[in-house]
Design an enzyme around this catalytic site. Structure first.
Site, PDB file in Angstrom:
ATOM      1  N   TYR A  54       0.698  -1.310  -0.013  1.00  0.00           N
ATOM      2  CA  TYR A  54       0.115   0.036   0.029  1.00  0.00           C
ATOM      3  C   TYR A  54       0.837   1.434  -0.016  1.00  0.00           C
ATOM      4  O   TYR A  54       0.937   2.203   0.754  1.00  0.00           O
ATOM      5  CB  TYR A  54      -0.967  -0.014   1.257  1.00  0.00           C
ATOM      6  CG  TYR A  54      -2.051   0.781   0.882  1.00  0.00           C
ATOM      7  CD1 TYR A  54      -3.169  -0.028  -0.018  1.00  0.00           C
ATOM      8  CD2 TYR A  54      -2.490   1.887   1.334  1.00  0.00           C
ATOM      9  CE1 TYR A  54      -4.645   0.787  -0.484  1.00  0.00           C
ATOM     10  CE2 TYR A  54      -3.852   2.606   0.901  1.00  0.00           C
ATOM     11  CZ  TYR A  54      -4.597   2.020   0.212  1.00  0.00           C
ATOM     12  OH  TYR A  54      -5.896   2.537  -0.286  1.00  0.00           O
TER      13      TYR A  54
ATOM     14  N   HIS B  64       3.013   4.545  -0.470  1.00  0.00           N
ATOM     15  CA  HIS B  64       2.862   5.801  -0.645  1.00  0.00           C
ATOM     16  C   HIS B  64       4.227   6.790  -0.963  1.00  0.00           C
ATOM     17  O   HIS B  64       5.332   6.328  -1.119  1.00  0.00           O
ATOM     18  CB  HIS B  64       2.008   6.529   0.475  1.00  0.00           C
ATOM     19  CG  HIS B  64       2.485   6.014   1.783  1.00  0.00           C
ATOM     20  ND1 HIS B  64       3.988   6.803   2.357  1.00  0.00           N
ATOM     21  CD2 HIS B  64       2.188   5.276   2.859  1.00  0.00           C
ATOM     22  CE1 HIS B  64       4.191   6.054   3.474  1.00  0.00           C
ATOM     23  NE2 HIS B  64       3.091   5.453   3.703  1.00  0.00           N
TER      24      HIS B  64
ATOM     25  N   GLY C 172       6.067   8.265   1.102  1.00  0.00           N
ATOM     26  CA  GLY C 172       7.007   7.767   2.200  1.00  0.00           C
ATOM     27  C   GLY C 172       7.795   6.770   1.636  1.00  0.00           C
ATOM     28  O   GLY C 172       9.079   6.739   1.681  1.00  0.00           O
ATOM     29  N   HIS C 173       7.175   5.758   1.147  1.00  0.00           N
ATOM     30  CA  HIS C 173       7.988   4.447   0.564  1.00  0.00           C
ATOM     31  C   HIS C 173       8.622   4.966  -0.555  1.00  0.00           C
ATOM     32  O   HIS C 173       9.857   4.481  -0.853  1.00  0.00           O
ATOM     33  CB  HIS C 173       6.957   3.329   0.490  1.00  0.00           C
ATOM     34  CG  HIS C 173       6.195   2.893   1.361  1.00  0.00           C
ATOM     35  ND1 HIS C 173       4.633   3.020   1.590  1.00  0.00           N
ATOM     36  CD2 HIS C 173       6.525   2.045   2.537  1.00  0.00           C
ATOM     37  CE1 HIS C 173       4.210   2.547   2.523  1.00  0.00           C
ATOM     38  NE2 HIS C 173       5.180   1.952   3.006  1.00  0.00           N
TER      39      HIS C 173
ATOM     40  N   SER D  44       1.229   7.826   6.115  1.00  0.00           N
ATOM     41  CA  SER D  44       0.965   6.469   6.626  1.00  0.00           C
ATOM     42  C   SER D  44      -0.056   5.666   5.740  1.00  0.00           C
ATOM     43  O   SER D  44      -1.071   6.202   5.458  1.00  0.00           O
ATOM     44  CB  SER D  44       0.703   6.449   8.027  1.00  0.00           C
ATOM     45  OG  SER D  44       0.091   5.370   8.569  1.00  0.00           O
TER      46      SER D  44
END
Ligand code: PAF
Length: 306
Positions: free
Chosen positions: A57, A59, A61-62, A210
């Site tokens: 999942y 986003h 951040g990743h 998150s």
């Protein structure tokens, strides 16, 4: 290569195969053996390998972790696995959001070379019985509310390290305690892997990115801003010279308590590496919080060297 082998062996893992977009090859497999073969081939060619462990999942951040890994390594593996053993009995394992097609797109765009997306059965034999358990660093902060969490994290990350054998592995500072735990595991167990911590990525209004933000309804999404507001306020106090933990933490708590939908799990100041509580800010200081917004538990933090 993967697609052929998989057809015979694990036809049930429907997502395995090779995706070609704009001339760039990105492979996806659910099999440990296939990851090993690919990484061995890269090693034979003298290439360096970076690993970005994720629960999917994905986003922004990743993406920032993958971008950094792509910049610093010849090849990048992204693991995409919702690890059941790091969830407590009443936690959100079943509800945890999943979207492998969107994850593939993001990985491809970011330039990752391989996604490892195993089924739980591939990672955990029915009689699985070996765990990595850490004392101290994993016991405070999130470890109090989630007493089995870091045992699950350490075990899966240790397995991923053994499967991929990366030169470097990338983790976000949003999970600051997790980062400290992983660094300690690597040091204690003599793993020859460089752990790279990457900054928190926030939405435009401050909320830390998150996968769990998707649980929030509109009202909760607005209420969730108390976390970043408290973080920014604490950071400002420390920048202005305040060092007393109680003074800083009580003001941060006040901001959160003013929001009726918020319920504090913890707001604490610790050493960023040992996760030992601090009465005064000194050294590399982690100020961290976990707050329930409705039923969703969110975390946020800042680290400052003083
Ligand atoms: O941070 C996460 O997403 C997970 O805890 C990790 C490190 C991928 C282990 O499952």
């Amino acid at each position: 290569m993967f697609a052929n082998k998989l057809a015979g062996r694990y036809a049930c893992i429907g997502f395995a195969g090779v995706v070609r977009i704009g001339g760039i090859l990105m492979e996806i497999t659910g099999l440990i053996d296939e990851v090993r073969k690919q990484v061995k081939e890269w090693r034979r060619q003298g290439l360096t390998v970076g690993l970005v462990p994720t629960m999917g999942y994905l986003h922004e951040g990743h993406k920032s972790l993958i971008d950094r890994a792509v910049a610093e390594n010849d090849r990048v593996v992204v693991s995409d696995f919702v690890n059941p053993i790091q969830f407590g009995v009443n936690e959100d394992l079943d509800a945890y959001p999943r979207d492998i097609e969107a994850d593939k797109r993001l990985c491809r765009q970011a330039g990752a070379d391989l996604i490892f997306h195993p089924e739980p059965e591939e990672m955990y034999a029915p009689d699985f019985s070996t765990y990595v358990e850490m004392q101290k660093v994993s016991e405070g902060l999130c470890g109090k509310t989630r007493p089995t969490h870091f045992k699950g994290v350490c075990t899966v990350v240790c397995k991923l390290f053994h499967i991929v054998m990366p030169d470097r592995a990338y983790f976000g500072q949003k999970d600051a305690q997790q980062l400290a735990v992983i660094r300690r595991m690597v040091r204690d167990l003599d793993m020859d892997i460089q752990i790279v911590g990457c900054p928190i990525i926030r939405e435009a209004d401050g909320l830390a990115k998150s996968s769990r933000n998707t649980y929030l309804n509109e009202e909760e999404r607005r209420a969730a801003l108390v976390l970043s507001r408290a973080v920014f306020h604490g950071e400002e106090m420390m920048k202005n010279g305040e060092r007393d933990a109680d003074t800083i933490l009580s003001q941060m708590r006040k901001i959160i308590e003013a929001e009726p939908l918020a319920r504090i799990d913890y707001v604490e100041m610790t050493d960023a590496d040992s996760i030992k509580p601090l009465a005064r800010a000194q050294g590399r200081v982690l100020t961290a919080m976990a707050v329930y917004i409705g039923t969703t538990r969110l975390i946020d933090n800042f680290i400052m060297e003083v």
